[in-house]
Every structure is written in C-alpha cells, then in structure tokens.
Write an enzyme that holds these catalytic residues in place. Structure first.
Site, PDB file in Angstrom:
ATOM      1  N   ASP A  29       2.058  -6.931   2.474  1.00 46.54           N
ATOM      2  CA  ASP A  29       0.881  -6.151   2.878  1.00 46.54           C
ATOM      3  C   ASP A  29       1.323  -4.910   3.665  1.00 46.54           C
ATOM      4  O   ASP A  29       0.694  -4.530   4.670  1.00 46.54           O
ATOM      5  CB  ASP A  29      -0.122  -6.986   3.683  1.00 46.54           C
ATOM      6  N   HIS A  78       0.865  -1.192   0.000  1.00 45.23           N
ATOM      7  CA  HIS A  78       0.000   0.000   0.000  1.00 45.23           C
ATOM      8  C   HIS A  78       0.894   1.233   0.000  1.00 45.23           C
ATOM      9  O   HIS A  78       1.581   1.505   0.990  1.00 45.23           O
ATOM     10  CB  HIS A  78      -0.919  -0.006   1.226  1.00 45.23           C
ATOM     11  N   LEU A  79       0.877   1.959  -1.116  1.00 45.87           N
ATOM     12  CA  LEU A  79       1.719   3.157  -1.223  1.00 45.87           C
ATOM     13  C   LEU A  79       0.954   4.438  -0.885  1.00 45.87           C
ATOM     14  O   LEU A  79       1.544   5.500  -0.745  1.00 45.87           O
ATOM     15  CB  LEU A  79       2.329   3.260  -2.627  1.00 45.87           C
ATOM     16  N   HIS A  86       0.426   3.591   8.318  1.00 46.45           N
ATOM     17  CA  HIS A  86      -0.580   4.501   8.857  1.00 46.45           C
ATOM     18  C   HIS A  86       0.119   5.577   9.682  1.00 46.45           C
ATOM     19  O   HIS A  86       1.224   5.364  10.183  1.00 46.45           O
ATOM     20  CB  HIS A  86      -1.584   3.754   9.744  1.00 46.45           C
TER      21      HIS A  86
HETATM   22  O1  DOR Z   1      -4.679  -4.461   7.799  1.00 41.75           O
HETATM   23  C1  DOR Z   1      -4.909  -4.126   6.640  1.00 41.75           C
HETATM   24  N1  DOR Z   1      -4.640  -2.892   6.205  1.00 41.75           N
HETATM   25  N2  DOR Z   1      -5.491  -5.009   5.835  1.00 41.75           N
HETATM   26  C2  DOR Z   1      -5.921  -4.658   4.597  1.00 41.75           C
HETATM   27  O2  DOR Z   1      -6.414  -5.496   3.909  1.00 41.75           O
HETATM   28  C3  DOR Z   1      -5.794  -3.278   4.127  1.00 41.75           C
HETATM   29  C4  DOR Z   1      -4.707  -2.573   4.813  1.00 41.75           C
HETATM   30  C5  DOR Z   1      -4.729  -1.080   4.624  1.00 41.75           C
HETATM   31  O3  DOR Z   1      -4.947  -0.629   3.498  1.00 41.75           O
HETATM   32  O4  DOR Z   1      -4.465  -0.374   5.595  1.00 41.75           O
HETATM   33 ZN    ZN Z   2      -6.080  -7.223   2.463  1.00 42.16          ZN
END
Ligand code: DOR
Ligand code: ZN
Length: 447
Positions: free
Chosen positions: A316, A65-66, A320
């Site tokens: 993954d 996730h960028l 955040h």
């Molecule tokens: O914990 C997660 N965070 N699981 C996901 O499937 C999405 C990801 C996010 O985009 O933060």
């Molecule tokens: Zn996921």
C-alpha cells in the site's frame, strides 16, 4: 545472447521448496538454470557474487500507488518504480486512484505507455470498479480487461452500495478479474482520523472503529459466496477480519487477502508517541487508512500470515508530498511511503522468531503472484519463482544488515514514513529485473 550469473548465494525459492547454496543463471531475461556451481559452467556472463546473501525471486506488490497521471508532485511512474527496485520489488500493481482515474481503456493505456518509457520494473495496472471511483455505476470491466488490467479496485474508498458490489462481483467473473476491496464502511468511519481506541481518545481525535472494516469484510465475503466471484481484501488490519476470512477460506470461498508491513508491525500508539510516553504528538506520518491498530490485531495478522490465511504482503505504498502531511492532523493525507522499507520492516517478524524467512519470502513472491493468477498470464509464467523459463526477476537480500531509514535518501518522492530515523535489520542488496540489474549496492559486487 546476454547472460547474468549470480554466484554462491543462499537461494530461497519457496514455490519449488528450494533453500540452499546455489548459482542462478539468467539468459536473455529468463531463468535458465539454478543449482550448485551452475554459474561456473557458463562461459561469457556478467557475474555477481552473492556470497553471504539470500537470493530469491523478485518481490511482487499487489498494491502500489504510483500517482501518475495527475499527482506527479507526489510520485511518478519513474520515481515509484525506482523506489520499488530499491525495495526488491520487480512487479508492482498500480492502483487506479489517479487523475483521471483508471476507468477507461485510454487511461490504462496511458499508464502502460508511460511505464514502457520510464518504469524501472514491471507495472501492472488495476482498473476502477466504478466509473470515476464514485461508487455509483460500474466501470466498463470488459474494456479495462482488454486494456490489460489485472484486477479492479476503487481503493481509497470502498464500494459502499451492497447491490452495486454484488453486480461488480458478478460481472468480474466474466473477465476472471479479482475485485480488490478497501473494506471500510464510510458511514462508520465518517471523518475518523485514526483507530478508534484509547490513543484517539487521548489525542481528542475521532476514531475509525475496527467494525467499520469487519462489517464490510463480512458483507463482501457473503457477496463473494453468493456470486462465486474472486474477492480480494486489501490491507486487512483487524483480528475480527482475520477470523471472518479464516472461516470463509475454510468454507472454500474464493477470498484472497493482503496485509501491509505497517499493519503487521506498528500500532496506533505510533500516532501519539515517539521514543517515550512522556511527549504527546500528532504524527501525520502514521496516519493511514485503514489505521494502525492494536497489539492483539498485530498478533492475529502475524498468525494468519504465518499459516497462509493471509496470502501475501502488499505495501500500500502511498506517497504524499510534504505539503500533504505537514499540516493539521485532520487535514493531512492518509498513507505511508512503503516500498523502500517493506523488507526491513517485515524482517522484524523474522528476527523476533514470529515468521521464518522462507515464509516471509513466499508471502512477497509466489503468494501474491498466485493469489491473482498473475503467474498464468502470457509472458509471466512462473512469476514469483526461480523455475527455469520464469521471468529473470531476482532479489539479493542481506537479512542481517542494519541500516537507518533516511527518507531524504528515498528514490520515492514520498518521504512520508513513521520510520524516519529507525534502524531496520534486513537490507536489499541488489534487484534484477528481466536479467538486468536495476538496483545494486556495494554489498552485491560484480565478479
Ligand atoms: O492510507 C491510504 N492512502 N489508504 C488508502 O486506501 C489510499 C491511500 C492513498 O491513495 O493515499
Ligand atoms: Zn486502501
């Protein structure tokens, strides 16, 4: 002509079955030669001494996730790919849960343009399965394929409607794109905060049962077999899912699978307990979807990784901001910033004798590259290998070096990791992308 010679490392190239001391020579961004003393034969070259290090193909992450566009306060393409370089990853596939989501040509092109301008490593975008990730109608897969996406996913959410999922799978076959599904039934997880088990009970938190994942894994395998499409199961996390995938693979279904470093090594106890059971906490840095599971799940995941039922490790990486995490547990965002700790965390399996180093490297390189056929894309031939002609993506690893995880020192904007302060044994000494050094430590010295 630009030449980089990497001298005297232990070259592990699982695709070619190579494991031995050799030099790697990269000319004009592509692997030219690999072999003992090959570096001595080149006259003008930049040189790195890899004595005592492992030299392997650059890692490929199918699940990153960028956050750009839309959530630049969490991560950007520049910071996320800098984190990738530090973690040894030279290719990252960017998930489309951005704002706007990657459900149109324009959105995908904006990511590719920004990557051209600021990315440290290769960014391959993933398009949405459904319009706006809303799970109601299909996104324009042909348009997305034309814009260059390498897979389709609504990650973060599953496509819950089975009929829509069937059509997504059917439609995807025309464009030869895998459908990467986040398998958790929203009606079973509801507002579940962590794995449904004794720790959730102890903390008084609502659980997300293993069956929420397993029912969707079973359903989607059946739909993949019905349609003949390529289903990719994201971040598999339970022993029950592994059994379903194992059986599907034995039947010859086109199902590929990834597992994360955290699901392989951490349990739900991480949420509640630190160094001892004496103190109870609500550790939002261990909040992730799917949630951290139980010891018996870890054992099944490790066995499946070892024997190839699980094709690859994907991070993954879900960065955040502090303000998303330092709040009440049920309001906190789910996800772990994983690119910079992936190798060191996975090395726990090697040091414990559960997986050997060449197998681990396989699952980080040629495993993911071939799972999605990335190595057959124009310009990416040989991705995940050190075959002559392949892209000059190389990682230098020190499998024994110890280091302490300090999130404040991350290149990622996401400091959200349950590993803060942990000692990991396994260190990325340098990363080379397209023949250029994009990450280097004092462990990999210039000659
Ligand atoms: O914990 C997660 N965070 N699981 C996901 O499937 C999405 C990801 C996010 O985009 O933060
Ligand atoms: Zn996921």
């Amino acid at each position: 002509m630009s030449t980089l010679a990497i001298h005297n490392g232990r070259v592990i190239d699982p695709a070619l079955g190579r494991d031995g001391i050799a030099d790697v020579v990269i000319v004009d961004g592509r692997i030219a030669r690999v072999g003992p003393n090959e570096g001595d034969a080149v006259v003008e070259a930049e040189r790195i001494d890899a004595t005592g290090l492992v030299v392997a193909p650059g890692f490929v992450d199918l699940h990153t996730h960028l956050r750009e566009p839309g959530f630049e306060y969490k991560e950007t393409i520049a910071t996320g790919t800098a984190a990738a370089a530090r973690g040894g990853f030279t290719t990252v596939c960017a998930m489309p849960n951005t704002s706007p989501p990657l459900d149109s040509r324009a959105a995908v092109e904006s990511v590719l343009r920004e990557a051209d301008a600021s990315a440290r490593v290769r960014v391959l975008p993933i398009g949405c399965i459904t319009h706006g990730r809303a799970g109601k109608e299909l996104a324009p897969a042909g348009e997305l394929a034309g814009a260059g996406v390498v897979a389709l996913s609504d990650d973060g959410d599953a496509v819950a409607d089975p009929s829509l999922m069937r059509h997504a799978l059917e439609y995807s076959t025309r464009f030869h794109l895998p459908i990467a599904q986040h398998c958790e039934d929203p009606r079973l997880v509801r507002d579940g905060q962590m794995h449904e088990g004794w720790v959730a009970t102890r903390l008084g938190l609502r659980g997300r049962p293993a069956s929420a994942e397993e029912t969707f894994v079973a359903r989607d395998i059946a739909l993949a077999e019905l349609t003949g499409a390529h289903l990719h199961i994201c971040h598999v996390s339970t022993a029950g899912s592994v059994a379903l995938i194992r059986a599907a693979r034995e039947r010859g279904a086109h199902v590929t699978t990834e597992v994360t470093p955290h699901h392989l090594t951490l349990t739900h106890e991480e949420v509640a307990f630190g160094a001892s059971y004496a103190e109870l906490r609500y550790n939002t840095d261990a909040k992730v979807n799917p949630p951290l599971r139980e010891e018996r799940d870890l054992e099944a995941l490790i066995a499946a990784l070892r024997d190839g039922v699980i094709d690859c490790i994907a991070t993954d990486h879900a960065p955040h901001a502090t303000s998303d995490k330092e709040i009440e547990f049920d309001l906190a965002a789910a996800g772990i910033s994983g690119l910079e700790t992936a190798f060191g965390l996975c090395m726990r399996l090697v040091h414990a004798g559960q997986v050997d180093l060449p197998t681990l490297i396989e699952r980080l390189t040629v495993g993911p590259a071939t799972a999605w056929g990335l190595d057959r894309r124009p310009g990416l031939e040989g991705l995940g290998t050190l075959a002559p002609g392949a892209v000059g993506d190389v990682v230098l690893l020190d499998p024994a070096a110890e280091w302490t995880v300090d999130p404040a020192a991350f290149a990622s904007r996401g400091r959200n990791t349950p590993l803060a302060g942990a000692t990991l044994r396994g260190f990325v000494a340098a990363t080379i992308f397209g023949g250029n050094i994009v990450h280097q430590t004092e462990r990999a010295v210039a000659l």
